[in-house]
Structure formats: structure tokens, C-alpha cells
Design a protein around this motif. Sequence first.
Motif, PDB file in Angstrom:
ATOM      1  N   UNK A 498       7.070  -1.458  -5.162  1.00 30.96           N
ATOM      2  CA  UNK A 498       6.363  -2.807  -4.637  1.00 30.96           C
ATOM      3  C   UNK A 498       5.709  -1.981  -3.522  1.00 30.96           C
ATOM      4  N   UNK A 499       4.163  -2.662  -3.400  1.00 34.42           N
ATOM      5  CA  UNK A 499       4.080  -2.531  -1.844  1.00 34.42           C
ATOM      6  C   UNK A 499       1.948  -2.732  -1.063  1.00 34.42           C
ATOM      7  N   UNK A 500       2.218  -2.958  -0.397  1.00 38.18           N
ATOM      8  CA  UNK A 500       0.022  -2.959   0.293  1.00 38.18           C
ATOM      9  C   UNK A 500      -0.187  -1.843   1.550  1.00 38.18           C
ATOM     10  N   UNK A 501      -1.164  -1.139   0.869  1.00 44.80           N
ATOM     11  CA  UNK A 501      -2.122  -0.493   1.733  1.00 44.80           C
ATOM     12  C   UNK A 501      -3.576  -1.679   2.449  1.00 44.80           C
ATOM     13  N   UNK A 502      -3.646  -0.501   3.589  1.00 42.42           N
ATOM     14  CA  UNK A 502      -4.916  -0.836   3.903  1.00 42.42           C
ATOM     15  C   UNK A 502      -6.130  -0.072   4.211  1.00 42.42           C
ATOM     16  N   UNK A 503      -7.413  -0.031   3.467  1.00 40.37           N
ATOM     17  CA  UNK A 503      -8.102   0.966   4.100  1.00 40.37           C
ATOM     18  C   UNK A 503      -8.569   1.230   4.948  1.00 40.37           C
ATOM     19  N   UNK A 504      -8.765   1.961   5.618  1.00 41.58           N
ATOM     20  CA  UNK A 504      -9.892   1.862   6.830  1.00 41.58           C
ATOM     21  C   UNK A 504     -10.436   3.349   7.176  1.00 41.58           C
ATOM     22  N   UNK A 505     -11.700   3.208   7.391  1.00 42.12           N
ATOM     23  CA  UNK A 505     -12.567   4.821   7.591  1.00 42.12           C
ATOM     24  C   UNK A 505     -11.728   6.232   6.342  1.00 42.12           C
ATOM     25  N   UNK A 506     -11.491   5.027   5.102  1.00 42.49           N
ATOM     26  CA  UNK A 506     -11.400   7.095   4.629  1.00 42.49           C
ATOM     27  C   UNK A 506     -10.283   6.833   4.167  1.00 42.49           C
ATOM     28  N   UNK A 507      -9.366   6.358   5.689  1.00 36.84           N
ATOM     29  CA  UNK A 507      -8.310   6.588   5.646  1.00 36.84           C
ATOM     30  C   UNK A 507      -7.159   4.946   4.712  1.00 36.84           C
ATOM     31  N   UNK A 508      -6.251   5.578   4.216  1.00 41.87           N
ATOM     32  CA  UNK A 508      -4.622   4.503   3.628  1.00 41.87           C
ATOM     33  C   UNK A 508      -3.544   4.575   4.586  1.00 41.87           C
ATOM     34  N   UNK A 509      -3.276   3.673   4.513  1.00 44.32           N
ATOM     35  CA  UNK A 509      -1.978   3.106   5.541  1.00 44.32           C
ATOM     36  C   UNK A 509      -1.216   2.032   4.852  1.00 44.32           C
ATOM     37  N   UNK A 510       0.068   2.309   4.202  1.00 45.46           N
ATOM     38  CA  UNK A 510       1.110   0.971   3.738  1.00 45.46           C
ATOM     39  C   UNK A 510       1.961   1.345   3.611  1.00 45.46           C
ATOM     40  N   UNK A 511       2.993   0.450   2.910  1.00 43.09           N
ATOM     41  CA  UNK A 511       4.377   0.682   2.997  1.00 43.09           C
ATOM     42  C   UNK A 511       4.434   0.106   1.048  1.00 43.09           C
ATOM     43  N   UNK A 512       5.463   1.091   0.463  1.00 40.88           N
ATOM     44  CA  UNK A 512       5.509   0.458  -0.712  1.00 40.88           C
ATOM     45  C   UNK A 512       7.188   0.818  -0.277  1.00 40.88           C
ATOM     46  N   UNK A 513       7.900  -0.018  -1.992  1.00 40.51           N
ATOM     47  CA  UNK A 513       9.364  -0.167  -2.238  1.00 40.51           C
ATOM     48  C   UNK A 513       9.767   0.750  -3.207  1.00 40.51           C
ATOM     49  N   UNK A 514      10.314   0.831  -3.410  1.00 37.56           N
ATOM     50  CA  UNK A 514      10.770   2.073  -5.263  1.00 37.56           C
ATOM     51  C   UNK A 514      12.498   1.384  -5.355  1.00 37.56           C
ATOM     52  N   UNK A 515      12.365   0.532  -5.848  1.00 38.78           N
ATOM     53  CA  UNK A 515      14.150  -0.859  -6.366  1.00 38.78           C
ATOM     54  C   UNK A 515      14.410  -0.097  -7.896  1.00 38.78           C
ATOM     55  N   UNK A 516      15.316  -0.365  -8.517  1.00 38.45           N
ATOM     56  CA  UNK A 516      15.991  -0.379  -9.529  1.00 38.45           C
ATOM     57  C   UNK A 516      17.312  -1.686  -9.822  1.00 38.45           C
ATOM     58  N   UNK A 517      16.749  -2.786 -10.808  1.00 40.27           N
ATOM     59  CA  UNK A 517      17.318  -4.067 -10.885  1.00 40.27           C
ATOM     60  C   UNK A 517      17.461  -4.411  -9.694  1.00 40.27           C
ATOM     61  N   UNK A 518      16.201  -4.365  -8.610  1.00 39.99           N
ATOM     62  CA  UNK A 518      15.952  -5.612  -7.584  1.00 39.99           C
ATOM     63  C   UNK A 518      17.020  -4.361  -6.489  1.00 39.99           C
TER      64      UNK A 518
END
Length: 715
Positions: A498-518
Motif C-alpha cells: 500500500x502506498x502513494x507517490x507524487x510525480x513532478x518534473x518526471x521524478x517520483x517521490x512516495x512511500x510504500x508499505x509491505x505487510x503480511x496479515x496486517x
Amino acid sequence: MFCTKCGFELSATAKFCPKCGTPAKQPAAPAPQEAPVEEPVVEAASEVEEPQVEEAQAEEPVEEVSETGEAPVIEEAPVEDNTEEKVLTVDEVISDQAEEQPVAEEAPVEQPTPQWSPIPPAEEAPAPKKGKKGIIIAIVVVVVIALLAVGGFFAYKFINNPAKMLSKAIDNQSGSLVEEYEVSYNSIQESYADLNGDMTLSVDFTLGDKIKSLLADEMGMTAADISWFNSAGATIAMDVQDKSLGLDVDASINGTHITTFQALIDANAGEAYVSAPEIVSDASFIAGSDFDKQEIVKAIADYTTQLSTYAETYPTPAQMSTTADNYASIIKKDLAGADITKDKKEIKASGVKATYTELAITIDAKTDAQLTYDLAEAFEEDDDLKEMLMPFLEAEIQSDEESEYADAEEYWDDITSDVSSAKKDAKKTLEKIEKNPKKNKDVGVLYVYLDSAFNIKGISYDDDAEGEVFTLYMPEDGADSGLKLKIVNTEGEALTIDGKGTSQDEFLNGTYTVALDDEEYFTVEVKNFDQKTYSKTRGVNAEFLVTLGEGMTESIYEDDMQFLALAQYDFVVQTEGTTGKIDMNVMADNDSLLQVNLSYSMEDVPDMAKAGTVYDLENMDGEEMIDLLKIVDLSSTVSNLEAAKVPSEYVEVLKTISETLKSGDDEAIYSLVLGLYGYDSYYDDSYYYDDYYDDYYDYDDYYYEDEAYDSYGWY
């Protein structure tokens, strides 16, 4: 034909109207819209000059014409009385012709043609010229409007046909996957062209205070004892030839070069060699010969073959496109008969939400079985797919020493067997439903979310028995993009990203989390991911900050290692093709615990071979060993260690050895050797020296005072 002025009927060869003298209109005359040429007209008049005068003066021809059935009309013509009085001269004819040349265009306005006149409409064509353009434009507008209307109708019908929308979306997704694959394919073909297996690898470790303290505890030292040691590194060059493998290692401490050594496995000679050119110049030492030459040759051949053919193992984009189209057509065909409803729905992922067209596809038992059967049957008969996958299966077998498969063919047969089994089960289900349609129960609902261009932005499948088993949401809201992936296995375990990213000037910045059974396992913060480079060459230029979650930290039980669980792992990655650089920094409370700098390149390395004189240490006697030690030079190594700030207590030992070897004193060198083997001298309470030049590896000449103690026959 008829006179254009008075309407009098003329003979086919008449040049002038015998009634009014107007020049007759010739069928071959140029089109009215073309500019008239005066000279040709004059010449034409002069050529028919005499015949025109003769016709004008002749009484009988006029009477014969006037006695035709057209007489009533002639009486109504306004020029009837002037016909007998006006007889044109040659000059008048010429003058009249020049003046009335444009009459052909103006005639319809000045001299209206009698209603009974059979003058062809073509004579009046020049006048409505602009009107024709307007008609053409009007026709074009009508056609365009009609096309838009028809297109709009079909577009409306298409948009309101969920099955067609799904088909379009599948085609788009298939095409998009092939396009993405083509970028990767081209990058691999370019990067792996002409590789011979050579490569260069550089690794550097920089230690923080916490790591130094742990190392000191492990070695029974204090932190102060190891405080001088900050970093260590090595640059390794690997040379791969048909029947040999060579390594060149450059070692460093605290960023200072210490020494270089080489290792070479020569399958031709059946020997392995090591050398240290900075310590013993122009010399190689046999390090071993108890290995299977054929195994070495095979290992090298497998490696070079796999590397040189690596790019060739990938199917071409055309092959991939054909395969994707084949299986996409099956999916479209089998889902077309399903119950599909259309709606608008909002999907969300990490705070990013967007509304898309939702296609809810109800999957019943028959559709599920038919889709399984058709895909399995296509797989069984797909020789092209088999040809595409065989190199990958072979590579997997070679990389797994414990593989249960002897070769790729056996591996493929095992896969095909599983597919055939699924096909048989699907066929049985179809037969049962055919006999009893009531058994065709719904088994789940597949949700597909489409944007206005029919691109898939989300997929979700809910099984009637097991609930949600798969979800992929990729909503976009301006520059923000969300990601939610959830996969539930047969045991009920759910893996989520689960995560979110923002693209600006062809660069992506974001945060993503990996979980197993919450339970969170780790979180990745992406910084300045270069999307343009990745989309063009598949090169990765970005920073990734990894933080461990409870799912990972719970496995670290040792108290003194808990700081690793709380640490952040910062990776700066720059890779493209077969070259790259990865810098890792392990941090805790903003302090660096450990830095690892890794760089690699699949570049060509100079061929390596054993150097100079070859020494067989295992079969050397004492005299040969002493002679060899006399040419050992440790002075450069000692200087390098001192430059690296290595404590003097360590350097002094090596310096003493260096000075002893330089002295050339046989007894001192031999005493040094015995000391290195743990003896205080070559003559002590337990041993005595028998023959100075005996092979000191053969202790038959040295015996323990209590011979009974020598139960292993060492002495």
C-alpha cells in the motif's frame, strides 16, 4: 444549333447568324471560364469573311429559313424589322465580333433566351460558378455531420456495451504490456551484446562506532583497540576464458591501498595458482590440483554460454505480442458471455481516490470452467510458448543445485501435467452443467475499473466462498498516484502493498508499505525516482529508505542487535544495463552504523595467466623454502599499512618479518619460520634441530622425547 442572340435556327456549318449577323457559337470553342484570346477570333472571322457576306446578301436562303415552323416566334423577336435592312460589312463583322466577344457570358442577362430555345444549359455554366462551390461545401458539411452522428451513435452504443468496453480494455492492457516489454527487451539486447563474462566489482565497508564495538566484543577486545579501523575494501577483476578463470584483487584499509594478489584456475593444466606481485615478483604458487578439470571447464562453459546467450533467451516483442493476443482473445471470448454490469465507482489507495467506470463481471461455474479449459488447451498446443520458456526453465535448473528436474524438458512436462489436470477438471464441470444447468452457480465477481481511454486502473476479484482474494488499485488524481495490492493465498494469508507517490518534473517521490496479515514488514520511502530514464532504458536512478516493521524486528532476539531492528537502511541506486552503483548506509538515530559502497561493470578485463616461476610449496624441501623466502619483499606492504594508520603493534610484527627475510640469514629465517609455527626456537626443551636443510614440513627428523605420546605418527 440556334443563335445565342435572336434564337434563329442555324445550320451546323454556319459561322454567323443570317438573321442578325451575330457570330455563331462553335462547339469546339474554349470553356467560358477561360480568358478569350483575341487574335484567334479575328483570324477565324477573316477566314469565313466571304461566306458570311454571301449568306447575308442572299435572299432565298433567308426566305427558306423564315418559312420554317418557327415563324411565329420570329415575329415576336424585337430584331425582326432590322434583319432586312442591316447587312454587315467585313469591317463591321470584325468590329462587332471584337465588341461582342464576351457576349457569351453576358447573354443570359442582357438577352434572355426564349423559353422555347433549346440552348444547352452548359452555355450558362460560368454564371453560377460560385454557387457550385457553395454546394460542394454544403455537401461536405452534411457528410461530416452525418459521420459524426453515426460515429456518436456507435460510440454511444459502444460505451453502453460493457462487453465491448471490457474487450477494448483487455486489448489496451495487452498492448501496453507488450510496449513495456519491448523497452526492457531493447535494453537487454543492447546491454548484453558481446559480453564475454569478464566483470569488475568494487566493495567498500565503512564502520560506525556501534559496529566497531560489536566487533571488539566478538574478538575479545575493547572499542579503543579497534578505533583505528574505519574501512576496508577490495576491487575485484574477473577474467573468464574458455578453460580458465582468473581473479585480480586489490585490497585496501582506511581507503589506502595495501596489496594486490591474483588467483587463477587453469583447467588445461589442472592447477590453481596464486600470486602476490608486490610481495614476490614474477612468481606463482600452486594452490591446489585436487579438483575435477572437467567440472571446472563445464562450469566456465555454462557460465559463458548462459551470459553470451542471455539476451537471445528473451522472446522478441513480436513473439510476445502474438502470444499476448492469442490468450487475450480467449479471455475476451469467454468473458463476453458473462453477465456484465456498468457503473461509476470511486477507488482509493493510501488517500488517493478517483472515480472510474466499474465493470462488474459475474463469473459463474460455466464461465470459470470454460475459461480454464480454453486457456489450458491453448497452453498445451502452444509450441511457440514452449520455445519461449525453455531457456528460462533451463536457467532456473542450473541456478538451483537441488533442482528435482534433470533438464528443462522434464520441467516443462511437469508444468504441462498440472495444466492438463486442470483442463480435465474443467471439462468434467462443463459436462455436469450441460446435463444439469441448475449446477451453474455463481462463483465470484470480477471488478474492472477503466478510465476514459479504457485503460485498466484497478482489478478486484471476490470469490463467493473465500471473499476477496485479489485487489489491485492504481488510482490517479493529478500528480498523485496510489497503489494498493492485496493477494490472499489458499491458507488465508494476505500480502499487501500500500502506498502513494507524487510525480513532478518526471521524478517520483512516495512511500510504500509491505505487510503480511496486517503486520508491517517494512516501509520503503522512494526519493527522486527518475521515471524518464526508467521508461527509456530501464535504468534505475533513485534513493530508497527502508525501515523495518514489527514483522521483521520480532525475529531479532538478541538485545545487542536490537539497534539493527530500529535502524534505517538508505540505498542510493544508479544502474543501467550491465553497470551500476549501489550505496547503502545503515543509520540509527541519525548516526551511521555501516556504509557499504558497491559498484559493478560487465567490462572486458585483460587476460590473466600464471606469472613467472611456479613454486610447489607442498613438495619443496627446507633449502628450497629458505631460498624462496629470501626473495619475499614485504617493505611496500609495511609502508602501506603505516600509511593506513594501522597501530604500530601490528605493523611491527610484519616489519620484523620483513627485516629478517631481507637479512638473508638462513638460521634466522628458519627460526622465524618455526616461530610462526608456534615454536620458540629451532632448539628447545621439546624439540631439537637434526638437519638444518631437512624438509620442515616432514617431521620425521624431529621426535618427541616421549615417543609413546606420538600416537598419531606426526613426528
